[in-house]
Design a protein around this motif. Structure first.
Motif, PDB file in Angstrom:
ATOM      1  N   ASN A 200       0.803  -1.224   0.000  1.00  0.00           N
ATOM      2  CA  ASN A 200       0.000   0.000   0.000  1.00  0.00           C
ATOM      3  C   ASN A 200       0.838   1.279   0.000  1.00  0.00           C
ATOM      4  O   ASN A 200       0.298   2.352   0.249  1.00  0.00           O
ATOM      5  CB  ASN A 200      -0.910   0.011   1.235  1.00  0.00           C
ATOM      6  N   LYS A 201       2.131   1.186  -0.263  1.00  0.00           N
ATOM      7  CA  LYS A 201       3.005   2.354  -0.152  1.00  0.00           C
ATOM      8  C   LYS A 201       2.671   3.411  -1.197  1.00  0.00           C
ATOM      9  O   LYS A 201       2.184   3.110  -2.290  1.00  0.00           O
ATOM     10  CB  LYS A 201       4.471   1.945  -0.248  1.00  0.00           C
ATOM     11  N   SER A 202       2.938   4.656  -0.827  1.00  0.00           N
ATOM     12  CA  SER A 202       2.766   5.758  -1.773  1.00  0.00           C
ATOM     13  C   SER A 202       4.001   5.835  -2.659  1.00  0.00           C
ATOM     14  O   SER A 202       5.036   5.225  -2.365  1.00  0.00           O
ATOM     15  CB  SER A 202       2.549   7.073  -1.019  1.00  0.00           C
ATOM     16  N   SER A 203       3.903   6.588  -3.735  1.00  0.00           N
ATOM     17  CA  SER A 203       4.999   6.654  -4.708  1.00  0.00           C
ATOM     18  C   SER A 203       6.274   7.256  -4.126  1.00  0.00           C
ATOM     19  O   SER A 203       7.358   7.012  -4.643  1.00  0.00           O
ATOM     20  CB  SER A 203       4.558   7.450  -5.938  1.00  0.00           C
ATOM     21  N   ASP A 204       6.164   8.011  -3.043  1.00  0.00           N
ATOM     22  CA  ASP A 204       7.353   8.628  -2.444  1.00  0.00           C
ATOM     23  C   ASP A 204       7.944   7.800  -1.300  1.00  0.00           C
ATOM     24  O   ASP A 204       8.866   8.237  -0.624  1.00  0.00           O
ATOM     25  CB  ASP A 204       7.048  10.043  -1.971  1.00  0.00           C
ATOM     26  N   GLN A 205       7.449   6.594  -1.087  1.00  0.00           N
ATOM     27  CA  GLN A 205       7.954   5.738  -0.019  1.00  0.00           C
ATOM     28  C   GLN A 205       8.751   4.570  -0.597  1.00  0.00           C
ATOM     29  O   GLN A 205       8.372   3.997  -1.618  1.00  0.00           O
ATOM     30  CB  GLN A 205       6.806   5.184   0.831  1.00  0.00           C
ATOM     31  N   ASP A 206       9.837   4.227   0.083  1.00  0.00           N
ATOM     32  CA  ASP A 206      10.621   3.045  -0.276  1.00  0.00           C
ATOM     33  C   ASP A 206      10.014   1.828   0.403  1.00  0.00           C
ATOM     34  O   ASP A 206       9.243   1.949   1.352  1.00  0.00           O
ATOM     35  CB  ASP A 206      12.076   3.212   0.199  1.00  0.00           C
ATOM     36  N   ASP A 207      10.418   0.653  -0.073  1.00  0.00           N
ATOM     37  CA  ASP A 207      10.018  -0.575   0.615  1.00  0.00           C
ATOM     38  C   ASP A 207      10.578  -0.558   2.032  1.00  0.00           C
ATOM     39  O   ASP A 207      11.608   0.048   2.306  1.00  0.00           O
ATOM     40  CB  ASP A 207      10.548  -1.808  -0.117  1.00  0.00           C
TER      41      ASP A 207
ATOM     42  N   ARG B 287       2.728   4.458   7.541  1.00  0.00           N
ATOM     43  CA  ARG B 287       2.583   3.460   6.481  1.00  0.00           C
ATOM     44  C   ARG B 287       1.175   2.891   6.489  1.00  0.00           C
ATOM     45  O   ARG B 287       0.665   2.486   7.529  1.00  0.00           O
ATOM     46  CB  ARG B 287       3.575   2.309   6.666  1.00  0.00           C
ATOM     47  N   THR B 288       0.542   2.837   5.327  1.00  0.00           N
ATOM     48  CA  THR B 288      -0.792   2.255   5.214  1.00  0.00           C
ATOM     49  C   THR B 288      -0.663   0.738   5.280  1.00  0.00           C
ATOM     50  O   THR B 288       0.023   0.125   4.464  1.00  0.00           O
ATOM     51  CB  THR B 288      -1.460   2.672   3.891  1.00  0.00           C
ATOM     52  N   VAL B 289      -1.325   0.137   6.270  1.00  0.00           N
ATOM     53  CA  VAL B 289      -1.241  -1.315   6.467  1.00  0.00           C
ATOM     54  C   VAL B 289      -2.594  -2.005   6.272  1.00  0.00           C
ATOM     55  O   VAL B 289      -2.669  -3.234   6.344  1.00  0.00           O
ATOM     56  CB  VAL B 289      -0.650  -1.662   7.847  1.00  0.00           C
ATOM     57  N   TRP B 290      -3.641  -1.229   6.029  1.00  0.00           N
ATOM     58  CA  TRP B 290      -4.963  -1.803   5.775  1.00  0.00           C
ATOM     59  C   TRP B 290      -5.775  -0.771   5.017  1.00  0.00           C
ATOM     60  O   TRP B 290      -5.735   0.431   5.328  1.00  0.00           O
ATOM     61  CB  TRP B 290      -5.659  -2.136   7.097  1.00  0.00           C
ATOM     62  N   THR B 291      -6.502  -1.211   4.015  1.00  0.00           N
ATOM     63  CA  THR B 291      -7.367  -0.303   3.269  1.00  0.00           C
ATOM     64  C   THR B 291      -8.526  -1.097   2.670  1.00  0.00           C
ATOM     65  O   THR B 291      -8.377  -2.281   2.360  1.00  0.00           O
ATOM     66  CB  THR B 291      -6.576   0.451   2.169  1.00  0.00           C
ATOM     67  N   THR B 292      -9.662  -0.442   2.562  1.00  0.00           N
ATOM     68  CA  THR B 292     -10.832  -1.062   1.954  1.00  0.00           C
ATOM     69  C   THR B 292     -11.736   0.033   1.390  1.00  0.00           C
ATOM     70  O   THR B 292     -11.646   1.190   1.795  1.00  0.00           O
ATOM     71  CB  THR B 292     -11.594  -1.941   2.973  1.00  0.00           C
ATOM     72  N   SER B 293     -12.590  -0.339   0.456  1.00  0.00           N
ATOM     73  CA  SER B 293     -13.528   0.612  -0.151  1.00  0.00           C
ATOM     74  C   SER B 293     -14.952   0.098   0.019  1.00  0.00           C
ATOM     75  O   SER B 293     -15.178  -1.113   0.156  1.00  0.00           O
ATOM     76  CB  SER B 293     -13.229   0.794  -1.633  1.00  0.00           C
ATOM     77  N   TYR B 294     -15.875   1.046  -0.006  1.00  0.00           N
ATOM     78  CA  TYR B 294     -17.266   0.685   0.204  1.00  0.00           C
ATOM     79  C   TYR B 294     -18.159   1.719  -0.468  1.00  0.00           C
ATOM     80  O   TYR B 294     -17.802   2.897  -0.531  1.00  0.00           O
ATOM     81  CB  TYR B 294     -17.571   0.643   1.701  1.00  0.00           C
ATOM     82  N   ASN B 295     -19.322   1.304  -0.959  1.00  0.00           N
ATOM     83  CA  ASN B 295     -20.302   2.211  -1.556  1.00  0.00           C
ATOM     84  C   ASN B 295     -21.418   2.472  -0.563  1.00  0.00           C
ATOM     85  O   ASN B 295     -21.941   1.529   0.035  1.00  0.00           O
ATOM     86  CB  ASN B 295     -20.883   1.609  -2.839  1.00  0.00           C
ATOM     87  N   LEU B 296     -21.757   3.741  -0.407  1.00  0.00           N
ATOM     88  CA  LEU B 296     -22.841   4.140   0.486  1.00  0.00           C
ATOM     89  C   LEU B 296     -23.983   4.748  -0.318  1.00  0.00           C
ATOM     90  O   LEU B 296     -23.784   5.239  -1.428  1.00  0.00           O
ATOM     91  CB  LEU B 296     -22.340   5.146   1.521  1.00  0.00           C
ATOM     92  N   SER B 297     -25.174   4.736   0.281  1.00  0.00           N
ATOM     93  CA  SER B 297     -26.393   5.261  -0.342  1.00  0.00           C
ATOM     94  C   SER B 297     -27.368   5.624   0.774  1.00  0.00           C
ATOM     95  O   SER B 297     -27.103   5.342   1.937  1.00  0.00           O
ATOM     96  CB  SER B 297     -27.002   4.199  -1.256  1.00  0.00           C
TER      97      SER B 297
END
Length: 194
Positions: free
Chosen positions: A38-45, A127-137
């Motif tokens: 989940n790293k951003s483009s400016d982060q190294d491993d 550091r992002t270690v968890w991410t998820t997406s969801y649709n709301l209505s």
């Protein structure tokens, strides 16, 4: 100092070793894998050892001067008249090394036809270690997530509440230091309707 005293001194556990007792090396390896995924483009491993050091340094600094002020970073205003709005992202720092991030897109409509696509993330030591997406209505106007990555966990409720559709994130986030220590949060970012 004798050689045996020197050896004993080097073998003595540090505060971090004591504080992280019960956290296996597999947790740090898993966190490094997740952070690299989940790293951003400016982060190294990052390696497992680097992840552990980042975490320990951050938590130890926090405990030297425990500032429990929760900070929110993100846009202060959005154009609520646009048919499609970018929401955030907002980053809510709960404690020094643990933050929750939410953002996405909101598509306007009347009280029964709006929609939102949101992404929520849990960050450990930047550091992002968890991410998820969801649709709301309107029928499904909030969602509750409970990520747990071994040394950090959260119980996050994100949604649009009330007639004004106030975008809110609430819950708690926890970090491990001699066991889990949790802090509650409740942030209303803004309301989409006046």
């Amino acid at each position: 100092m004798s050689a045996s005293e020197n050896l004993r001194r080097r073998a003595m556990p540090t505060i971090a070793d004591d504080a992280l007792e019960g956290i296996s090396s597999a947790v740090w390896t898993r966190l490094a894998v997740l952070a690299n995924k989940n790293k951003s483009s400016d982060q190294d491993d990052v390696t497992a050892a680097q992840m552990k050091k980042l975490y320990c340094d951050s938590i130890q600094n926090f405990h030297k001067n425990p500032d429990t002020t929760q900070t929110v970073q993100g846009p202060e205003q959005i154009d609520t008249t646009a048919p499609q709005m970018v929401i955030g992202p907002y980053s809510l720092t709960v404690v020094d090394s643990i933050s929750v991030s939410v953002g996405g897109e909101f598509t306007a409509g009347d009280a029964t036809s709006w929609s939102a696509n949101l992404t929520a993330s849990l960050m450990v030591s930047g550091r992002t270690v968890w991410t998820t997406s969801y649709n709301l209505s309107p029928e499904n106007y909030y969602v509750r997530y409970t990520p747990n990555v071994g040394i950090a966990k959260a119980d996050i409720t994100v949604g649009f509440f009330g007639q004004k559709l106030c975008f809110t994130a609430s819950g708690n986030a926890c970090y491990w230091w001699f066991g889990f220590r949790c802090t509650d949060f409740n942030s209303m970012f803004y309301c989409l309707r006046g």
